[in-house]
Design an enzyme around this catalytic site. Sequence first.
Site, PDB file in Angstrom:
ATOM      1  N   GLY A   1      22.916 -16.392 -50.709  1.00 53.18           N
ATOM      2  CA  GLY A   1      23.088 -15.398 -49.793  1.00 53.18           C
ATOM      3  C   GLY A   1      21.966 -14.827 -49.322  1.00 53.18           C
ATOM      4  O   GLY A   1      20.624 -15.139 -49.621  1.00 53.18           O
ATOM      5  N   ASP A   2      21.956 -13.766 -48.623  1.00 58.03           N
ATOM      6  CA  ASP A   2      20.732 -12.936 -47.968  1.00 58.03           C
ATOM      7  C   ASP A   2      19.807 -13.987 -46.976  1.00 58.03           C
ATOM      8  O   ASP A   2      18.660 -13.684 -47.049  1.00 58.03           O
ATOM      9  CB  ASP A   2      19.866 -12.202 -48.958  1.00 58.03           C
ATOM     10  CG  ASP A   2      20.673 -11.454 -49.897  1.00 58.03           C
ATOM     11  OD1 ASP A   2      21.761 -10.747 -49.516  1.00 58.03           O
ATOM     12  OD2 ASP A   2      20.748 -11.787 -51.001  1.00 58.03           O
TER      13      ASP A   2
ATOM     14  N   LYS B   1      22.128 -14.711 -42.086  1.00 56.14           N
ATOM     15  CA  LYS B   1      23.096 -14.872 -41.504  1.00 56.14           C
ATOM     16  C   LYS B   1      23.722 -14.108 -40.369  1.00 56.14           C
ATOM     17  O   LYS B   1      24.058 -14.531 -39.149  1.00 56.14           O
ATOM     18  CB  LYS B   1      24.352 -15.219 -42.364  1.00 56.14           C
ATOM     19  CG  LYS B   1      24.318 -16.352 -43.563  1.00 56.14           C
ATOM     20  CD  LYS B   1      25.476 -16.397 -44.269  1.00 56.14           C
ATOM     21  CE  LYS B   1      25.778 -15.326 -45.245  1.00 56.14           C
ATOM     22  NZ  LYS B   1      24.722 -15.339 -46.378  1.00 56.14           N
TER      23      LYS B   1
ATOM     24  N   GLY C   1      26.970  -8.547 -47.297  1.00 54.83           N
ATOM     25  CA  GLY C   1      26.312  -7.385 -46.636  1.00 54.83           C
ATOM     26  C   GLY C   1      25.739  -7.870 -45.545  1.00 54.83           C
ATOM     27  O   GLY C   1      24.785  -8.663 -45.631  1.00 54.83           O
ATOM     28  N   HIS C   2      26.041  -7.555 -44.056  1.00 52.69           N
ATOM     29  CA  HIS C   2      25.268  -8.191 -43.204  1.00 52.69           C
ATOM     30  C   HIS C   2      24.705  -7.233 -42.252  1.00 52.69           C
ATOM     31  O   HIS C   2      25.260  -5.939 -41.799  1.00 52.69           O
ATOM     32  CB  HIS C   2      26.304  -8.848 -42.077  1.00 52.69           C
ATOM     33  CG  HIS C   2      26.658 -10.234 -42.550  1.00 52.69           C
ATOM     34  ND1 HIS C   2      27.805 -10.990 -42.318  1.00 52.69           N
ATOM     35  CD2 HIS C   2      26.456 -10.854 -43.758  1.00 52.69           C
ATOM     36  CE1 HIS C   2      28.085 -12.077 -42.822  1.00 52.69           C
ATOM     37  NE2 HIS C   2      27.167 -12.118 -43.851  1.00 52.69           N
ATOM     38  N   THR C   3      23.390  -7.251 -41.986  1.00 58.88           N
ATOM     39  CA  THR C   3      22.633  -6.224 -41.104  1.00 58.88           C
ATOM     40  C   THR C   3      22.389  -6.987 -39.810  1.00 58.88           C
ATOM     41  O   THR C   3      21.815  -8.008 -39.813  1.00 58.88           O
ATOM     42  CB  THR C   3      21.327  -6.205 -41.811  1.00 58.88           C
ATOM     43  OG1 THR C   3      21.580  -5.820 -43.237  1.00 58.88           O
ATOM     44  CG2 THR C   3      20.316  -5.103 -41.127  1.00 58.88           C
TER      45      THR C   3
ATOM     46  N   ARG D   1      48.647 -15.546 -59.232  1.00 64.20           N
ATOM     47  CA  ARG D   1      49.768 -15.409 -58.494  1.00 64.20           C
ATOM     48  C   ARG D   1      50.487 -13.831 -58.925  1.00 64.20           C
ATOM     49  O   ARG D   1      51.864 -13.795 -58.884  1.00 64.20           O
ATOM     50  CB  ARG D   1      50.908 -16.276 -58.475  1.00 64.20           C
ATOM     51  CG  ARG D   1      50.672 -17.589 -57.511  1.00 64.20           C
ATOM     52  CD  ARG D   1      51.394 -18.892 -57.801  1.00 64.20           C
ATOM     53  NE  ARG D   1      50.901 -19.603 -58.960  1.00 64.20           N
ATOM     54  CZ  ARG D   1      51.851 -20.091 -59.789  1.00 64.20           C
ATOM     55  NH1 ARG D   1      52.900 -20.138 -59.565  1.00 64.20           N
ATOM     56  NH2 ARG D   1      51.020 -21.009 -60.828  1.00 64.20           N
TER      57      ARG D   1
ATOM     58  N   GLY E   1      21.422  -2.422 -53.239  1.00 63.71           N
ATOM     59  CA  GLY E   1      20.038  -1.905 -53.351  1.00 63.71           C
ATOM     60  C   GLY E   1      19.109  -2.452 -54.247  1.00 63.71           C
ATOM     61  O   GLY E   1      17.985  -1.937 -54.491  1.00 63.71           O
TER      62      GLY E   1
HETATM   63  P1  IMP Z   1      30.483 -10.751 -57.027  1.00 64.86           P
HETATM   64  O1  IMP Z   1      30.599 -11.551 -55.953  1.00 64.86           O
HETATM   65  O2  IMP Z   1      30.235  -9.327 -56.885  1.00 64.86           O
HETATM   66  O3  IMP Z   1      31.402 -11.408 -58.076  1.00 64.86           O
HETATM   67  O4  IMP Z   1      28.814 -11.124 -57.812  1.00 64.86           O
HETATM   68  C1  IMP Z   1      28.894 -12.669 -58.197  1.00 64.86           C
HETATM   69  C2  IMP Z   1      27.283 -12.945 -57.974  1.00 64.86           C
HETATM   70  O5  IMP Z   1      27.104 -13.117 -56.472  1.00 64.86           O
HETATM   71  C3  IMP Z   1      26.338 -12.023 -58.247  1.00 64.86           C
HETATM   72  O6  IMP Z   1      24.926 -12.591 -58.726  1.00 64.86           O
HETATM   73  C4  IMP Z   1      25.964 -11.281 -56.935  1.00 64.86           C
HETATM   74  O7  IMP Z   1      24.692 -10.632 -57.079  1.00 64.86           O
HETATM   75  C5  IMP Z   1      26.011 -12.503 -55.819  1.00 64.86           C
HETATM   76  N1  IMP Z   1      26.279 -12.040 -54.666  1.00 64.86           N
HETATM   77  C6  IMP Z   1      27.617 -11.602 -54.175  1.00 64.86           C
HETATM   78  N2  IMP Z   1      27.818 -11.314 -52.891  1.00 64.86           N
HETATM   79  C7  IMP Z   1      26.404 -11.411 -52.345  1.00 64.86           C
HETATM   80  C8  IMP Z   1      25.801 -11.384 -51.056  1.00 64.86           C
HETATM   81  O8  IMP Z   1      26.492 -11.176 -50.236  1.00 64.86           O
HETATM   82  N3  IMP Z   1      24.354 -11.539 -51.014  1.00 64.86           N
HETATM   83  C9  IMP Z   1      23.661 -11.863 -52.180  1.00 64.86           C
HETATM   84  N4  IMP Z   1      24.339 -12.140 -53.515  1.00 64.86           N
HETATM   85  C10 IMP Z   1      25.638 -11.878 -53.794  1.00 64.86           C
HETATM   86 MG    MG Z   2      23.968 -10.595 -46.824  1.00 64.90          MG
END
Ligand code: IMP
Ligand code: MG
Length: 343
Positions: free
Chosen positions: A18-19, A22, A48-50, A145, A254
């Site tokens: 992630g991050d 995208k 989170g998309h910026t 379900r 954050g």
């Molecule tokens: P969850 O998706 O909130 O259950 O988090 C599970 C794992 O995925 C954790 O390590 C989060 O930090 C990571 N994670 C979930 N969504 C994102 C994202 O959009 N960017 C980066 N890490 C993410």
């Molecule tokens: Mg992101």
Amino acid sequence: MDIKLIEKVDICFGLCWGDEGKGKIVSFLARHGNYDFVCRWAGGNNAGHTIYLDGTKYKTHLIPLGVFFGKKSIIGPDCVVNVESFKKEIKYLRENGFNTDLVKVSPKTHIITKEHIEEDIKKYYNSQGTTAKGIGPCYRDKFGRTGIRAEEVEFFKDYLWDEKLYGNILCEGAQGFWLDIDYGNYPYITSSTTLPYGACSLGFSPKLIRNIYGAAKIYDTRSGKDPLFPEDLLEDPILNKIGLEGEEYGTTTGRKRKVNWLNFDKLVEAINKSGTTDIIISKVDVLEKVNSFKIIFNNQKINFDNISEMKFFIQLRLKDLCPLLNNIYFSKDKEIVENFKFD
Ligand code: IMP
Ligand code: MG
């Protein structure tokens, strides 16, 4: 019978944790790429998309970025939605002058409840480093379900998608390859399919997929817990500088992200298993500013004298090791991707 056909599907997704930028790629494609729909296929407001539009910064967590470019924006059946956070995002978009009539939610999308969030905070936020948005518990109830779907919620009446797709489709990934429920480092992962094949849950055949745009960064980051990113990475002065220069803080939480050198072995595996056709490697300028250039290759750290050497190595090895890959792009932060070709 009058059927409007799908012409092509392109997918943008994350090759790492992630991050990877995208948001920038999806907004670039949505603006220039002649798409009829922009769709999210998995996850919820853990993402989170910026994006930057004419110098203004916008943030979304759930609603696809198509809404910024006048495109129909679909939240797919394998997403999970928090009603309050959806309402907040709609309000934010309206207040900023965007047409939220374009936003539609699959009737099959599962609802994140208050109980899901409480459970996530109590059981998983500390132990697994989740985003505490109730994602895991919601998916558990979906597959067990026992969940609630958007079609059962009065509020979504005006937002329900008719489940039709046609023309050109862009699918917007969330999270990244190594956070995938099957491919990632279980249980330090998210609860959905982050790989491009997951996009087919929107209701099209894999045969229609044309371009798979994989997003990566020239260094790796991890927000949340993961033994592959030990805490002592936070003590490394150069990696810390990269994090500061690259503003590596979670868009959603954050939290300070852990930074490491680009793991090339993992990147190659992610490219090949996902079928990535185009890779966009961002934040080249961050390494230039810090003036330190390393890669983890065959489990060993390799050092480069400058960015050109590093880029040359990346291009050469990717061409050699990734037979499905057609194009390799580099990009600097907030800047349009260099020499981008549409087909
Ligand atoms: P969850 O998706 O909130 O259950 O988090 C599970 C794992 O995925 C954790 O390590 C989060 O930090 C990571 N994670 C979930 N969504 C994102 C994202 O959009 N960017 C980066 N890490 C993410
Ligand atoms: Mg992101």
